[in-house]
Design a protein around this motif. Structure first.
Motif, PDB file in Angstrom:
ATOM      1  N   ARG A 139      31.499  36.157  30.997  1.00 44.38           N
ATOM      2  CA  ARG A 139      31.189  36.884  32.227  1.00 44.38           C
ATOM      3  C   ARG A 139      29.781  37.470  32.188  1.00 44.38           C
ATOM      4  NH1 ARG A 139      36.485  39.198  32.523  1.00 44.38           N
ATOM      5  NH2 ARG A 139      35.605  41.237  32.111  1.00 44.38           N
ATOM      6  N   LEU A 140      29.344  37.886  31.003  1.00 40.31           N
ATOM      7  CA  LEU A 140      27.987  38.414  30.864  1.00 40.31           C
ATOM      8  C   LEU A 140      26.961  37.307  31.100  1.00 40.31           C
ATOM      9  CD1 LEU A 140      28.461  40.670  27.698  1.00 40.31           C
ATOM     10  CD2 LEU A 140      28.152  41.460  30.054  1.00 40.31           C
ATOM     11  N   ILE A 141      27.257  36.118  30.569  1.00 39.15           N
ATOM     12  CA  ILE A 141      26.351  34.984  30.757  1.00 39.15           C
ATOM     13  C   ILE A 141      26.224  34.666  32.250  1.00 39.15           C
ATOM     14  CG2 ILE A 141      26.053  32.499  30.357  1.00 39.15           C
ATOM     15  CD1 ILE A 141      27.503  32.972  27.625  1.00 39.15           C
ATOM     16  N   LEU A 142      27.345  34.764  32.976  1.00 37.10           N
ATOM     17  CA  LEU A 142      27.358  34.427  34.408  1.00 37.10           C
ATOM     18  C   LEU A 142      26.889  35.575  35.292  1.00 37.10           C
ATOM     19  CD1 LEU A 142      30.765  32.550  34.544  1.00 37.10           C
ATOM     20  CD2 LEU A 142      28.497  31.542  34.800  1.00 37.10           C
ATOM     21  N   GLY A 143      26.577  36.707  34.686  1.00 41.06           N
ATOM     22  CA  GLY A 143      26.101  37.837  35.489  1.00 41.06           C
ATOM     23  C   GLY A 143      27.198  38.519  36.291  1.00 41.06           C
ATOM     24  N   LEU A 144      28.461  38.175  36.008  1.00 44.53           N
ATOM     25  CA  LEU A 144      29.543  38.841  36.739  1.00 44.53           C
ATOM     26  C   LEU A 144      29.658  40.285  36.259  1.00 44.53           C
ATOM     27  CD1 LEU A 144      32.254  36.036  36.769  1.00 44.53           C
ATOM     28  CD2 LEU A 144      30.920  36.856  38.696  1.00 44.53           C
ATOM     29  N   ASP A 145      29.437  40.482  34.953  1.00 43.13           N
ATOM     30  CA  ASP A 145      29.360  41.822  34.389  1.00 43.13           C
ATOM     31  C   ASP A 145      27.946  42.004  33.850  1.00 43.13           C
ATOM     32  OD1 ASP A 145      32.008  41.848  34.961  1.00 43.13           O
ATOM     33  OD2 ASP A 145      32.695  42.356  32.945  1.00 43.13           O
ATOM     34  N   ALA A 146      27.492  43.237  33.887  1.00 41.08           N
ATOM     35  CA  ALA A 146      26.159  43.527  33.371  1.00 41.08           C
ATOM     36  C   ALA A 146      26.282  44.046  31.940  1.00 41.08           C
ATOM     37  CB  ALA A 146      25.464  44.551  34.254  1.00 41.08           C
TER      38      ALA A 146
END
Lengths: 277, 306
Positions: B45-52
């Protein structure tokens, strides 16, 4: 259910490489909007309520007209009857507005959405624009039908007749559609802030149905000064024919309500941009 | 190519990802291995920018995911959590994704055929089985013909035929020069599919190695010894690269030494041995051994073995 067809193991190539543009996001959001059942159902309920109430009121008023006192007769206004459904239909429009965004969170599809459009904000603008256009396009015929149907019913007893072209009438009737559209926008922004269907609807109901009567617990002078600036009271002036001492003009009321919508959208956009999904 | 540098993420008091640094190269299948709850999904999710991230950075093909003008052509992702509106058909779900990039409808149908959902494409996806949901997720991941593919536990819920299919699909993508990053909590699955491994536990990097090296390391001999003086034996054998596990009463498993080394060391120190049995550690055991200290709950052990 089982997947019957065998799957291939080589991914075909795609020559086309397009980038994300706003019109494309708008089209994508439209596809999402029209491809779930809740959309059609909720809009149908909204239209039904908008039309049903005026027809009912016009019928009842016609049949009781003979027994009504002059005072009662004077209190009946053709426009109040024609737009009686708007106050009820706004709840359906608000619920759908909330759902347009919260259903993405409850089902998890928001992750797909934000993976395709990681800048996120175009999704919010597209949802707002799609929904605003749809609710306005749906509500305009609904209020027009309400007006002419209730007038037709009343005309059989030749009572409470008013021309669509009389001063303020067309503005009020179309204003009913405009008001519900703005309610939908406000609700969508609330949904984006709260990210939960029940919560979004509860917040909307609180602001529109709980807050106004609460104002009556305030001293009269305070109530008079404050109530007119509530989103519900200000917004309602858009489709009100008469304006009292403690109500805003249609334009001022509409602008105040638009201000609330804008504020909710700003907060929604800020949170959408900042929060983890 | 995926690059994570010092990636860190907290959820409340809990550190989900802890200073992860790794690079995922194109042209090979990279397995992302770790027990459940070790931070694999969070990392994705971090890689996808969904979470910062709290700190650190993750880029895909040289840019933050968010900054790509055509993200679906860069990265295709299958997330572990369901990401489809249950009331929407598979076709419309894929169509809506495609439309954001102006990808033609033909491609939507192509993807539906690819994953074998042709017969149910117009049914509400809420009625799908877990395996069909995974197939839909894979179709969504591949719709933009992405250079990088990121799949979180793709074999979950797939039948043996489906698992076989996805292995070949992943290998095919890597052969086409794409970056393939696929997570799993099953070592055995990764050993069959992946060329390279990134192993994490409790959000920390444990290993970044080729599968070959991992297997070689894992298949080193484990020696079961039985002795009346285990404590002294353990002292004698202790050294770099040597670790111990208590087996049943009076026995010890020694990892990192050959039976000859153990026997010679015991003889030199004058310790009696009652048993000296070479044993083969399975990949799963090696993985468990590697991540044992990082596991948060004993119960998760069973999931790893399963």
């Amino acid at each position: 259910m089982t997947a019957a067809t065998p799957a291939a193991s080589r991914v075909p190539q795609l020559e086309h490489t397009g980038r994300v543009t706003f019109p494309r996001v708008l089209l994508s959001e439209w596809t999402k909007f029209r491809s779930v059942r809740s959309t059609a159902w909720t809009l149908a309920v909204g239209i039904l309520l908008t039309v049903l109430f005026p027809v009912l009121f016009a019928t009842v008023t016609s049949s009781h007209w003979g027994q009504m006192s002059p005072q009662d007769r004077a209190n009946r206004s053709p426009l109040d009857i024609a737009l009686a459904g708007v106050n009820v239909a706004q709840l359906a429009i608000a619920v759908l507005g909330v759902l347009v965004i919260t259903a993405e969170y409850s089902t998890g599809s928001i992750r797909s959405t934000f993976t395709a459009v990681p800048k996120r904000l175009p999704v919010l603008w597209a949802k707002l624009l799609d929904y605003a256009v749809v609710s306005f396009v749906v509500m305009v015929p609904a209020v027009l039908i309400s007006f002419f149907a209730s007038q037709a019913i009343l005309s059989r007893h030749d009572i409470l007749q008013v021309s669509f072209t009389a001063p303020g009438i067309a503005r009020c009737v179309i204003g009913g559609a405009l008001y519900t559209t703005m309610v939908g926008i406000f609700a969508l922004a609330l949904g984006a802030i709260v990210r939960n269907t029940a919560g979004g609807i509860a917040v909307f109901a609180g602001i529109f149905f709980v807050l106004p009567p609460l104002m009556f617990t305030l001293p009269q002078s305070w109530n008079n000064a404050i109530s007119q600036y509530l989103p519900s009271d200000a917004g309602r002036q858009i489709f009100a024919l008469q304006h009292g001492q403690h109500t805003l003009t249609p334009l001022a009321g509409g602008l105040v309500f638009a201000g609330y919508c804008a504020a909710a959208i700003v907060v929604a956009a800020y949170l959408l941009h900042r929060r983890d999904v | 190519m995926i690059e994570a540098s010092n990636l860190t993420k907290d959820y409340g008091d809990k550190r989900a990802v802890d200073g992860l640094t790794f690079t995922v190269q194109p042209g090979v299948v990279t397995g992302f291995l770790g027990p459940n709850g070790s931070g694999k999904s969070t990392t994705m999710r971090l890689i996808l920018g969904l979470d910062a991230p709290k700190s650190g950075d993750a880029t895909v093909n040289g840019r933050h995911y968010r900054d790509h003008p055509a993200p679906l052509h860069e990265v295709g992702a299958l997330l572990e959590a369901r990401s489809v509106h249950t009331g929407r058909s598979a076709y419309n779900h894929l169509l809506a994704l495609a439309q954001t990039h102006g990808i033609p409808k033909r491609r939507v149908n192509e993807m539906i055929d690819l994953v074998g959902l042709h017969d149910v494409a117009h049914k509400r996806s809420g009625q799908f089985s877990l395996g069909m949901g995974q197939r839909l997720g894979i179709a969504a991941a591949l719709i933009g013909d992405p250079k990088t593919v990121l799949l979180d536990e793709p074999v979950n819920g797939l039948d043996p035929e489906g698992i076989h299919w996805i292995r070949n699909l992943l290998k095919g993508l890597a052969a086409d020069g794409k970056t393939v990053f696929v997570s799993s909590h099953l070592m055995s699955e990764m050993a069959l599919t992946a060329d390279h491994l990134i192993v994490i536990g409790r959000g920390k990097l444990i290993a970044d190695t080729s599968v070959e090296d991992f297997v070689a390391h894992a298949s080193q001999k484990v020696v079961l010894v039985r002795s009346p003086d285990l404590a002294r034996l353990q002292e004698t054998l202790a050294g770099p690269g040597v670790s111990f596990e208590t087996a049943e009463r009076g026995a010890l498993e020694v990892l990192g030494l050959t039976p000859e080394q153990v026997g010679d060391a015991a003889a030199a120190a004058g310790i009696a041995l009652h048993e000296l049995t070479p044993q083969q550690a399975s990949l799963e055991e090696a993985f468990m051994h590697l991540t044992k200290d990082e596991l948060e709950f004993g119960a998760q052990l069973e999931e790893v073995v399963a």
